[in-house]
Every structure is written in C-alpha cells, then in structure tokens.
Scaffold this motif. Sequence first.
Motif, PDB file in Angstrom:
ATOM      1  N   PRO A 130      -3.596  -6.364  23.404  1.00 56.18           N
ATOM      2  CA  PRO A 130      -3.853  -5.087  24.062  1.00 56.18           C
ATOM      3  C   PRO A 130      -5.336  -4.897  24.365  1.00 56.18           C
ATOM      4  CG  PRO A 130      -3.160  -4.802  21.770  1.00 56.18           C
ATOM      5  CD  PRO A 130      -3.416  -6.258  21.985  1.00 56.18           C
ATOM      6  N   GLN A 135       8.344   8.907  13.225  1.00 54.45           N
ATOM      7  CA  GLN A 135       7.510   8.438  12.110  1.00 54.45           C
ATOM      8  C   GLN A 135       7.420   6.913  11.980  1.00 54.45           C
ATOM      9  OE1 GLN A 135       5.620  10.091   9.685  1.00 54.45           O
ATOM     10  NE2 GLN A 135       5.837  11.761  11.151  1.00 54.45           N
ATOM     11  N   ALA A 192       3.313   0.394  31.616  1.00 54.87           N
ATOM     12  CA  ALA A 192       3.218   0.121  30.182  1.00 54.87           C
ATOM     13  C   ALA A 192       3.670  -1.300  29.848  1.00 54.87           C
ATOM     14  CB  ALA A 192       4.019   1.142  29.377  1.00 54.87           C
ATOM     15  N   PRO A 193       3.032  -2.304  30.484  1.00 54.97           N
ATOM     16  CA  PRO A 193       3.497  -3.685  30.261  1.00 54.97           C
ATOM     17  C   PRO A 193       3.356  -4.083  28.798  1.00 54.97           C
ATOM     18  CG  PRO A 193       1.346  -3.668  31.338  1.00 54.97           C
ATOM     19  CD  PRO A 193       1.790  -2.248  31.263  1.00 54.97           C
ATOM     20  N   ASP A 194       4.332  -4.855  28.343  1.00 54.02           N
ATOM     21  CA  ASP A 194       4.291  -5.429  26.997  1.00 54.02           C
ATOM     22  C   ASP A 194       3.158  -6.430  26.918  1.00 54.02           C
ATOM     23  OD1 ASP A 194       6.019  -4.495  25.193  1.00 54.02           O
ATOM     24  OD2 ASP A 194       7.577  -6.012  25.507  1.00 54.02           O
ATOM     25  N   MET A 235       0.831  -1.190   0.000  1.00 58.64           N
ATOM     26  CA  MET A 235       0.000   0.000   0.000  1.00 58.64           C
ATOM     27  C   MET A 235       0.883   1.263   0.000  1.00 58.64           C
ATOM     28  SD  MET A 235      -3.066  -1.494   0.382  1.00 58.64           S
ATOM     29  CE  MET A 235      -3.329  -3.250   0.560  1.00 58.64           C
ATOM     30  N   HIS A 260       4.372  -0.115   8.642  1.00 57.51           N
ATOM     31  CA  HIS A 260       4.108  -1.472   9.122  1.00 57.51           C
ATOM     32  C   HIS A 260       5.326  -2.353   8.836  1.00 57.51           C
ATOM     33  CE1 HIS A 260       2.270  -5.333   9.840  1.00 57.51           C
ATOM     34  NE2 HIS A 260       1.207  -4.711  10.340  1.00 57.51           N
ATOM     35  N   TYR A 280       7.918 -10.166  12.661  1.00 53.33           N
ATOM     36  CA  TYR A 280       7.080 -10.337  11.479  1.00 53.33           C
ATOM     37  C   TYR A 280       7.763 -11.122  10.359  1.00 53.33           C
ATOM     38  CZ  TYR A 280       3.182  -7.427  12.992  1.00 53.33           C
ATOM     39  OH  TYR A 280       2.081  -6.953  13.639  1.00 53.33           O
ATOM     40  N   ASP A 295       6.329   4.435  13.605  1.00 49.39           N
ATOM     41  CA  ASP A 295       5.132   3.630  13.855  1.00 49.39           C
ATOM     42  C   ASP A 295       4.084   3.789  12.758  1.00 49.39           C
ATOM     43  OD1 ASP A 295       4.514   6.139  14.544  1.00 49.39           O
ATOM     44  OD2 ASP A 295       3.593   5.687  16.487  1.00 49.39           O
ATOM     45  N   GLU A 296       4.362   4.624  11.775  1.00 47.65           N
ATOM     46  CA  GLU A 296       3.483   4.703  10.606  1.00 47.65           C
ATOM     47  C   GLU A 296       3.857   3.647   9.545  1.00 47.65           C
ATOM     48  OE1 GLU A 296       0.862   6.564   9.894  1.00 47.65           O
ATOM     49  OE2 GLU A 296       0.846   7.898  11.639  1.00 47.65           O
ATOM     50  N   GLU A 347       9.164  -5.970   3.017  1.00 52.36           N
ATOM     51  CA  GLU A 347       9.006  -6.091   1.564  1.00 52.36           C
ATOM     52  C   GLU A 347       9.927  -5.117   0.842  1.00 52.36           C
ATOM     53  OE1 GLU A 347       5.046  -5.741   0.050  1.00 52.36           O
ATOM     54  OE2 GLU A 347       4.607  -7.840   0.468  1.00 52.36           O
ATOM     55  N   VAL A 350       5.694  -5.308   8.034  1.00 52.86           N
ATOM     56  CA  VAL A 350       5.570  -6.150   6.842  1.00 52.86           C
ATOM     57  C   VAL A 350       5.936  -5.349   5.580  1.00 52.86           C
ATOM     58  CG1 VAL A 350       3.924  -7.387   5.381  1.00 52.86           C
ATOM     59  CG2 VAL A 350       3.885  -7.727   7.855  1.00 52.86           C
ATOM     60  N   ASP A 351       5.485  -4.091   5.518  1.00 59.48           N
ATOM     61  CA  ASP A 351       5.823  -3.250   4.367  1.00 59.48           C
ATOM     62  C   ASP A 351       7.324  -2.963   4.331  1.00 59.48           C
ATOM     63  OD1 ASP A 351       3.209  -3.003   3.374  1.00 59.48           O
ATOM     64  OD2 ASP A 351       2.753  -1.442   4.838  1.00 59.48           O
ATOM     65  N   LEU A 366      -1.404   0.427  33.962  1.00 55.91           N
ATOM     66  CA  LEU A 366      -1.151   0.403  32.523  1.00 55.91           C
ATOM     67  C   LEU A 366      -0.329   1.620  32.101  1.00 55.91           C
ATOM     68  CD1 LEU A 366      -4.650  -0.723  31.133  1.00 55.91           C
ATOM     69  CD2 LEU A 366      -2.570  -2.093  31.340  1.00 55.91           C
ATOM     70  N   ARG A 367      -0.648   2.782  32.679  1.00 57.18           N
ATOM     71  CA  ARG A 367       0.075   4.009  32.310  1.00 57.18           C
ATOM     72  C   ARG A 367       1.516   3.992  32.753  1.00 57.18           C
ATOM     73  NH1 ARG A 367      -4.279   8.816  33.144  1.00 57.18           N
ATOM     74  NH2 ARG A 367      -5.345   8.350  31.201  1.00 57.18           N
TER      75      ARG A 367
END
Lengths: 444, 444
Positions: A162, A22, A156-158, A1, A27, A60, A24-25, A33, A29-30, A152-153
């Motif tokens: 989620p 940036q 921030a457990p892995d 995409m 993916h 991944y 985390d924008e 590739e 998998v992308d 949680l705050r």
Amino acid sequence: MVHKNKILNFIINSTFEAILDQIDEIHPVDFLEALAEFEEDPIIVLSKLPDEYVGLLLDYAEDDEKFKLLSLFSEKRKGQIVSEMSSDELVDLLGSLDEEDKNAIINNMNVDDVEEVKELLSYDPESAGGIMATEFIAIKESYTVNETIEYLRTMAPDSETPYYIYVVDGFDVLKGVVPLREIIVSDPDTLIKDIMIEKIISAPVDMDQEEVSNIFEKYGFMAIPVTDHKGVILGIVTVDDVIEIMKEEYTEDMFRLAGLDEEEKISGSVSSAIKSRLPWLLVNLVTAILAAATVSLFENTIAQIVALATFMPIVAGMGGNAGTQTLTMIIRGIALGELSYENQKEILQKEISIGLINGLCLGLVVAMLGYFWVGSFAFGFVIGLAMFLNLIVATVSGYYVPVILKKIGIDPALASAVFVTTVTDVLGFFFFLGLATIMITSLI
Amino acid sequence: MVHKNKILNFIINSTFEAILDQIDEIHPVDFLEALAEFEEDPIIVLSKLPDEYVGLLLDYAEDDEKFKLLSLFSEKRKGQIVSEMSSDELVDLLGSLDEEDKNAIINNMNVDDVEEVKELLSYDPESAGGIMATEFIAIKESYTVNETIEYLRTMAPDSETPYYIYVVDGFDVLKGVVPLREIIVSDPDTLIKDIMIEKIISAPVDMDQEEVSNIFEKYGFMAIPVTDHKGVILGIVTVDDVIEIMKEEYTEDMFRLAGLDEEEKISGSVSSAIKSRLPWLLVNLVTAILAAATVSLFENTIAQIVALATFMPIVAGMGGNAGTQTLTMIIRGIALGELSYENQKEILQKEISIGLINGLCLGLVVAMLGYFWVGSFAFGFVIGLAMFLNLIVATVSGYYVPVILKKIGIDPALASAVFVTTVTDVLGFFFFLGLATIMITSLI
C-alpha cells in the motif's frame, strides 16, 4: 498481546454488524493463536466471520494449516474465501495439495482467477515468479496526482504494497514508481510522470528467490516488482515474503551442512527423522570406508610403529576442522552473493595463505607434541609435515568443493562437508602414513 | 543495475542544479558501489553532492565505512551531513567510535539533536531502543484527514516509515495507527480517531532485538513503534533493520558452529582470518589429543590386531556425523524457540530412539563389513557393537551439550560441536578398542 479468550468470546457473542465493525482491530495472527487453543468446534467462530477476514486468516496461516482451515467450510463458501486470499498465499496453498484437492478448489473459483492462478503455479516455486503476488497498483504515466487519488478512492484496488504505486505504459511495461507519500504531498495537477522515480530495480520472473532476497537486503526495499523479459510487470514480491525465505534458506543451509533433510522438524516423528538422517549417515559411511581403505594400505607400517595409530585422530580431526572453516566461509559467501567472479581468485589465494600459516603453526605444535610423546625426532617431523600438508589440502578443498558444486548446479551446502572431510581424511592419512613408510628406518 | 561509471561521470560533469534534479534516481547503494571502485580522490565527487544525499550515503554505508566517508569532509560540513542522517544510523556510527572522534562529531551538531542522540546512545545497542529510529510521523487523534494531509505537505516531517502515521494523545502516549493509504481514500473531514487502528503491537524499549525480530516475522509488519513503560512512543523499528539483525544472527550461529569468529569477512585480511580461526583449531587440537590419548591406552591391543587401526576412522567419523545431526537440530530449535520446557523430555526420548535405530542399522552394516574385510566373526561383533553404542552416545550428547550450555549462559552454537565430537571420539575409541581388548583371545 490481546487476551486470547476475549477474541473468540467477542466473535461468539456479537452480531455480524458488530463483528464487521471491530474485526480490523484483531490481527489475523492473534486470531489464529486463539483458535488453536479453542476447544470447541472451530466452525462455531469461523462461520460468523466475513469472507474477507477468513481469506486473511488463510493468508497468515502456516502452509500446512491453510487447507485444514479451508476444509471446514462448505463447497460454496470455499470459492468465496479463496477469492479473498492473496494470490501468492493461494498459490502456496494449491501447490501443497494433491491433484484432486487442488481441482476441487479451482472448480469453485471464477474463470479469471483460475487463469491467473494457473499462470502463477507454472513458475518454479523458488523463483521470483513463484513467490510474487499479483495484487499491485499500476497506473498510467499520463495520470495526474488527482486522477490517481480518484482511482485509488473509487476502485480501491487490492494491493500487497500500500505504499508504492507502479507506473506502466500502454503495454504494461514498467516505467517507474511513485511512493504513496509523493501522491499526498504533491500538487493535485502534477503529472505522475513528473514525480515518478524512473530507474527502478526489478526482479526477472525466473530469478532465484535467494537472489531476490539479496536485493532486498542490499537496498532495504519494502517491495520490488517482478517483470518478464519485455519489462512487463507481472507481480510484486514484498519484504514479509523475503523474511520467510531468509529463514527457510538459512535453515536449509544449516541442515544440509549437518546432513539433515531440510524438512525435518524438531517435533517430528522418529520415523521421519530416521528417513532424514540414515541415508546421509550411509553416504558418510562410504567415505569413512575410503579413509579406512587408505589406512589399510599401511597396516604393515602401523604394525611396526603403533604410535602412528595414536596420532591418526589428530591428523584427520584437524584437517576436517580447518576444511569446515573454509567451507563455511565460502558457502555463506555464495549465499550472500559476496563471492563473485571478480574476487574469487583473490579469495582462493587468501585461503591458501591461511592454510600455509595455520599449517605452519599447527605443524610445529604437533611436531613438538610427537617428539615429546614418542621421543623420536623423526616421528615429530613426520606428523608435523603431514599436518602442514593436510591443512593446505583442507583450505584448498574447502574452497574448491563448494565452488565446483555450485558451478555444476548442486547446492554446495548439501554435499560439501562430506567431500571435504573425505579429502582431508584420505589425504591426511596418506601423507602421515606414507611419510612414515618412506622414513620407516629412521622411525623404528 | 545502473552502469557504475555513468553515475560518477554524471556527477563530475554536471552543475549542482542538474545533480539536484537527478540525484533521487541514483540509489545510495549503487552510488556507494561506484565510489568503491573510483580510483581518484573520492572528494572530487562527494563535494558536489547535497548534504541530504551525503546523509543518505552514510545511512546506507556499512558501519565501518560510515566514519571513513564522513572524515573526508570539512569540520563544518560534517555537522550538516550528520544532521541529515537517520537517527538509528547516526547512533550506529557514533557507537563504533572512540570518545575523541565521537565528541568531535557531537560538538558539530545542534543542541536538540545532541540530546536526542545521547538518549539513543544510552540504550543497549541490541535492544529495541538501541535499534530504533526517532524519525516517525505522529499526529493528534483530533485531527481530520484534511488537517493531516496539510501537516504532511507543509511540515514534510522526516520519517523512516512513509506508510504508517502514529496517533498520540497530549502526553505522546501512543493511541493508534493510521496507514497512509487510509488518508488518501477517506473523506477529508473524517476524524483520524474514527479511522485509526487502536489495538497496536509495540515493542517495549528494553526488548531484546531478537524478540523484536520475532514479532516482525510473526506478524509480517513493515514497522513497529517502540514505547516506554508509560506507553509514550519513543521511536520505530523498521523491517530493513530486522533483516540486518536476522542476517547477523544467522551468520553468527553458522560461523560459531564451524569455529569461525562471527566478525570474519570473506574479503577480510589473512591476518584477521588467522586470528579468527587459529585459536579455534588449537582448542580442537586439545580435544584431538584427548582422543589420541584414549587410543594410546590400547596400543598393545592394536599392535596385536592392526586391522583395528583401519577401522578407527569409521567408528569416530560416524559418531561425529550422528552427533552433529542431533546438535544442529537442537541448536536450531533453541534459536527458533521451538525447544521449550514442555517438550524437552519428549525430544530427548525421540533423539535416543533415533540413536537406537540408526545405531542398530549402522552397527549391522559395519559388523558385516568387519566380518568380510577381516574375515573374523568376533571382529565384526566388536566393531558393530562399538558403532551401536557410539551412535547412542552421539544423540544423547548432541542433545545435552547445547541444552546445558544454554542453561549456563554460553551460546550453544559456540562450543557444542567441539564438545560433542570430543565425546564421540573418546567414547567411540574407548568402546571399540576396549571391547577388542576384552575379546582379544577371540580376535587373534
């Protein structure tokens, strides 16, 4: 995409801060590739990524790619990257390596992680324990909603899920589950134990992965907890793992039914394909020889009525086809958990009825064919009766062979087809040529 | 997991308040299983349940069970129950009914729901639009985290994905996604647009369901949004739907390969099984007759050398097995998208090489077998060469048959096996008996 060149160019031309902002924008998998098509040294891009993201890339990546990617990094970074991976993916990576490579990675890990990973490696890779991840969120039932949010705050457990929070007692025994959404919509002072769902379905640590995947399919869960025999929560299995398993198990069943090694790849080498297929053909040769030996018992009869040879492929072929139909139904039923102790008698009776009716229909058609082709009523009777008997044999053996193999612990997909066709070939020829021998005086 | 009798006894013996309090501890799947074994009138139990839970039961019930369950209720309650169902399951229910039953249900629904359902029914049932649900949470990017939480608390919007919140602009164009967990761990004054992920992967409404399921498999998502050509979000597809699709597609391939109708159920009736299997056996009978006709051409030869009849099952059986191996590999490669325009030539060459090598090995083994069994060198030569030739035929036809069927728009799983075994049977007998006829003087 996302345009592939853009991803790598952005990494190459940006500062570490800009990447961190940036990343985390993109993916993983992308990214993988894009990297696969990158023609320069991959470390140019990889070295600019934060450890956490490289850990995600390894999560991944396909199992056989994980180690290749990791090998590009220095010994020191390897340890840091590995500690960012999901425990289940790390175990898959380690499980695929030889002792030396495995120890090299383990030596770079911190002591706690090593212990956890060693425990995970001790489970059968195809059991709930072998596929679970240990990243899950567990809280005590005495917590309030507000305390849970604080936890949680700040911590921030892995977590691989989620959206579910597991509730445990002082001994880590699983008591319930709270969907994350309940946490948001409940009053901050509500006690967790008042909103948790208590009757939860969990997988015992030694449950076979196929059974685990059947639970997901039946209930539509996103994740299920894995527990030991005392009810202590050990990890979770998530639905994305289950999708992988379904694909694997299905390919395995299909390949084994056809006499292919489940590891054979369409784009693999000729030599690996020969290794996968030749042994199986040799096994089939043995069974074909059994069929041939049956025929050879009746060479005298065939010498007198050569038309018998002409009709041999029909008896054997139809028996094999009918046997494969029943067999496939039963194997799929076993795989999907639809064949149970309660309904097995009913299903056997059903298969016998099918054999009787299909046998009657095909027996009549083939009897007429024999009568018109050879011009002898007795010949029609012999081939028709042999066909009828062989179709009953086909459905009965198509039922019993996989059921018995399953009972003695052999994968029914692996060996059923060869047994069933042996039975239908040998008995098919035996009925046909045997009847002809008995009735030889009417046939000549 | 939960004792079945307990569930129904609890419902029968409890007040509506007690049921309301405990009902979320009973998974709808477990309830349906208990109900299936209940020997009294099911309405005794069902009438005591709240509409919302009955809606859930219908969501989880198999497609052919949904209408049966719904029919038990009064006209008035039907409308209330249906309005509690997930839109995707409701559409599956309506899609399975005839016009009259469908309209009876639609007439009991409120106007807004009717419009939505009619739109969903307008999409191809095997496309993203046909499998999506319209229950999703969408908020504006100008919201703060706190406003979002307030919205979730006060409106309690229905959603199939309680873990993703979609972000849209004033025209409902999809702008981003926020995982629910971010809402919990972020500062209450944070703007949604600052924490949302912007690059999101969505499925166009007309995308084929198999492609949608490939996206899930590739990225490991729990849900993906479905958009129209303007980017407006129309619904979501969740991973549990995808698991259903994968299971269906697998069973279809496996059943078609074995000559079973994909709708046949292991616990179905005998008559439906006959309808599934008999036509296929008759098709196979035609091909078996072709093989028989080939043999009949050589009856004179067989009359002179009866040992040929003994070896017939070996030539045909081995060819069929080798053909099935190649065929299965190619069909799986097509389904997984691993056989492409670029690599097809290479794969054909590989299969031919495999045929040559396996043919050589098996040809030699069978030649020796023939030599020792019959005691004639020429006989060994004939059977060995026939086996060699037939194994090459097997791999070539195992490759071309599914590839050609795919090209002309027929599912390769449906008809490949019958074509390939016809080719290997007919040519196998032709090579074997033809060679014997040519060499008849050396054989007698």
